[in-house]
Design a protein around this motif. Sequence first.
Motif: not given
Length: 140
Positions: A54-75
């Motif tokens: 579960f710790v690995v799942f939450v960590w991986w989800r947060e990593v994906r969320h952070t990387l996805r947030g950055r990808a949405e603001t780039t052109d």
Amino acid sequence: MNRLWTPAWIARHVAMVVLVTGFLGLGWWQVSRAAAGNAISWGYAVEWPIFAGFVVFVWWREVRHTLRGRAETTDAPGQASAPAGTPADAPTRPVVRRPVRVARGSAAADGAEDGDLAAYNHYLQWLNDNPGAKPGDYPG
């Protein structure tokens, strides 16, 4: 990728490694206790690796969320961009809307007071005028 190497993210990475190592170590400890004859430890031996997962799942989800947030603001080509009219470095946040208030009944629309509301306001005024009085002393 540099976004995952800030001091806050380094602390998250370290916490994930410490928690997973600790949980797997506790699971191994429970296996050794179960092998020694403690039957209830078999249940705990299964639970600790689940906690680590579960710790690995939450960590991986947060990593994906952070990387996805950055990808949405780039052109970059093939990636989503920010809505029109917003700066490229502005974070996208959900819009918070206020609730719609609707007047109920024709009395509220006409501005006339409801009888129960008037009685309650009179009761509150009496309590305000008599600070030492108890609600049971109300004459109305």
